[in-house]
Design an enzyme around this catalytic site. Structure first.
Site, PDB file in Angstrom:
ATOM      1  N   LYS A  12     -27.954  16.874 -23.741  1.00 45.88           N
ATOM      2  CA  LYS A  12     -29.301  17.621 -23.438  1.00 45.88           C
ATOM      3  C   LYS A  12     -27.708  18.017 -21.941  1.00 45.88           C
ATOM      4  O   LYS A  12     -27.573  19.050 -21.803  1.00 45.88           O
ATOM      5  CB  LYS A  12     -29.590  17.867 -23.191  1.00 45.88           C
ATOM      6  CG  LYS A  12     -30.301  17.939 -24.222  1.00 45.88           C
ATOM      7  CD  LYS A  12     -32.253  18.031 -23.861  1.00 45.88           C
ATOM      8  CE  LYS A  12     -33.352  18.033 -24.973  1.00 45.88           C
ATOM      9  NZ  LYS A  12     -34.725  19.101 -23.798  1.00 45.88           N
ATOM     10  N   ASP A  65     -36.997  22.225 -23.805  1.00 48.52           N
ATOM     11  CA  ASP A  65     -37.804  21.919 -25.094  1.00 48.52           C
ATOM     12  C   ASP A  65     -37.119  22.558 -26.019  1.00 48.52           C
ATOM     13  O   ASP A  65     -36.927  23.666 -26.561  1.00 48.52           O
ATOM     14  CB  ASP A  65     -39.475  22.053 -24.933  1.00 48.52           C
ATOM     15  CG  ASP A  65     -39.866  20.897 -25.165  1.00 48.52           C
ATOM     16  OD1 ASP A  65     -39.402  20.149 -25.345  1.00 48.52           O
ATOM     17  OD2 ASP A  65     -40.995  21.598 -26.219  1.00 48.52           O
ATOM     18  N   SER A  66     -37.248  21.266 -27.397  1.00 47.17           N
ATOM     19  CA  SER A  66     -36.636  22.273 -28.449  1.00 47.17           C
ATOM     20  C   SER A  66     -36.577  20.879 -30.042  1.00 47.17           C
ATOM     21  O   SER A  66     -37.352  20.277 -29.460  1.00 47.17           O
ATOM     22  CB  SER A  66     -34.396  21.802 -28.495  1.00 47.17           C
ATOM     23  OG  SER A  66     -34.347  20.775 -27.482  1.00 47.17           O
ATOM     24  N   PHE A 141     -26.186  14.436 -30.902  1.00 48.66           N
ATOM     25  CA  PHE A 141     -27.472  13.231 -30.259  1.00 48.66           C
ATOM     26  C   PHE A 141     -28.823  13.351 -31.492  1.00 48.66           C
ATOM     27  O   PHE A 141     -28.225  14.406 -31.878  1.00 48.66           O
ATOM     28  CB  PHE A 141     -27.287  13.006 -28.630  1.00 48.66           C
ATOM     29  CG  PHE A 141     -28.459  14.436 -28.597  1.00 48.66           C
ATOM     30  CD1 PHE A 141     -29.726  14.698 -28.083  1.00 48.66           C
ATOM     31  CD2 PHE A 141     -27.073  15.561 -28.189  1.00 48.66           C
ATOM     32  CE1 PHE A 141     -29.790  16.106 -27.854  1.00 48.66           C
ATOM     33  CE2 PHE A 141     -28.045  17.013 -27.597  1.00 48.66           C
ATOM     34  CZ  PHE A 141     -29.319  17.558 -27.773  1.00 48.66           C
ATOM     35  N   TYR A 143     -30.899  15.245 -34.504  1.00 48.91           N
ATOM     36  CA  TYR A 143     -30.120  15.090 -35.315  1.00 48.91           C
ATOM     37  C   TYR A 143     -29.385  15.393 -35.596  1.00 48.91           C
ATOM     38  O   TYR A 143     -29.120  16.253 -37.129  1.00 48.91           O
ATOM     39  CB  TYR A 143     -31.823  15.497 -35.692  1.00 48.91           C
ATOM     40  CG  TYR A 143     -33.296  15.441 -35.395  1.00 48.91           C
ATOM     41  CD1 TYR A 143     -34.214  14.129 -36.120  1.00 48.91           C
ATOM     42  CD2 TYR A 143     -33.836  15.619 -34.772  1.00 48.91           C
ATOM     43  CE1 TYR A 143     -35.061  14.107 -36.008  1.00 48.91           C
ATOM     44  CE2 TYR A 143     -35.551  15.827 -33.966  1.00 48.91           C
ATOM     45  CZ  TYR A 143     -36.178  14.635 -35.137  1.00 48.91           C
ATOM     46  OH  TYR A 143     -36.342  13.890 -34.504  1.00 48.91           O
ATOM     47  N   LYS A 164     -20.012  23.116 -31.124  1.00 48.71           N
ATOM     48  CA  LYS A 164     -21.855  23.218 -30.726  1.00 48.71           C
ATOM     49  C   LYS A 164     -21.744  24.184 -30.127  1.00 48.71           C
ATOM     50  O   LYS A 164     -23.072  24.740 -30.778  1.00 48.71           O
ATOM     51  CB  LYS A 164     -22.443  21.579 -31.009  1.00 48.71           C
ATOM     52  CG  LYS A 164     -23.582  21.332 -31.346  1.00 48.71           C
ATOM     53  CD  LYS A 164     -24.619  19.796 -30.355  1.00 48.71           C
ATOM     54  CE  LYS A 164     -25.581  20.321 -30.966  1.00 48.71           C
ATOM     55  NZ  LYS A 164     -26.539  18.876 -30.215  1.00 48.71           N
TER      56      LYS A 164
END
Ligand code: ITT
Length: 184
Positions: A12, A65-66, A141, A143, A164
């Site tokens: 992140k 938060d994800s 990273f 998933y 990405k």
């Protein structure tokens, strides 16, 4: 502008540094894990986290938060994504999805910022896609090796960071957060 980002996740951190770097801002990591409350939405977790961080540090901080929400599993693992990743990982999700044809999923990110006066702003980003049946790629990273964004053939783990960021839930959430911060 120098921005503090509280996260323990290096993936992140790199993505958010690239997003803000492109806008001329420097992002520095703050490692001070806030208690993640048990909640139904990512936004509630972010607001509670920022309140906790503000009470402690009294300075501007951003957090994220994800999670990944799989349609045929009724949104699982969703807000439990971090726990499920630590316990089952990508192989566990693939196992759970064996024999299921409906593979739609979405990544969601809630980005949040507490400013120098304690005011909290949140933004969200979503990336639609599908869960494939095997792991592909070594980038990114979490998933990333099992998620292919809509209208693409490669997983996030097969893309470079810039590609990405262009498509991702995090790219979307943080670009709109940066826009809001710029207006203050
Ligand atoms: P923090 O320290 O920032 O909280 P974390 O890894 O614990 O980092 P979350 O609490 O937001 O992150 O949990 C999200 C989970 O979903 C975690 O397991 C991540 O690996 C995964 N995840 C989030 N964004 C992702 C992305 O862009 N690609 C792949 N997996 C992702």
């Amino acid at each position: 502008m120098k921005i503090l980002f509280e996260t323990g996740n290096q993936g992140k951190l790199k993505e958010v540094q690239a997003i803000f770097g492109a806008l001329g801002h420097e992002v520095e990591q703050l490692k001070d894990e806030y208690p993640e409350i048990q909640a139904d939405t990512l936004e509630e977790v972010v607001v509670a986290g920022l309140e906790w961080l503000w009470n402690k540090h009294k300075m501007p901080i951003i957090i994220d938060d994800s999670g990944i929400f799989i349609h045929s599993l009724k949104g699982f693992p969703g807000v439990y994504s971090a726990y499920v990743f630590k316990t089952l990982g990508c192989p566990g999700i693939l196992k759970q999805m064996e024999g299921i044809d409906e593979r739609k999923a979405e990544f969601k990110c809630c980005a949040g910022y507490v400013d120098s006066e304690g005011k909290i702003t949140t933004t969200s980003g979503v990336c639609q896609g599908r869960i494939i049946s095997e792991m592909r790629g070594s980038g990114g990273f979490g998933y990333d090796p099992i998620f292919v964004p809509e209208s693409h053939e490669e997983t996030f783990a097969q893309m470079d960071l810039e590609e990405k960021n262009t498509l991702s839930h995090r790219g979307r959430a943080f670009r709109s957060l940066a826009e809001t911060m710029g207006k203050e």
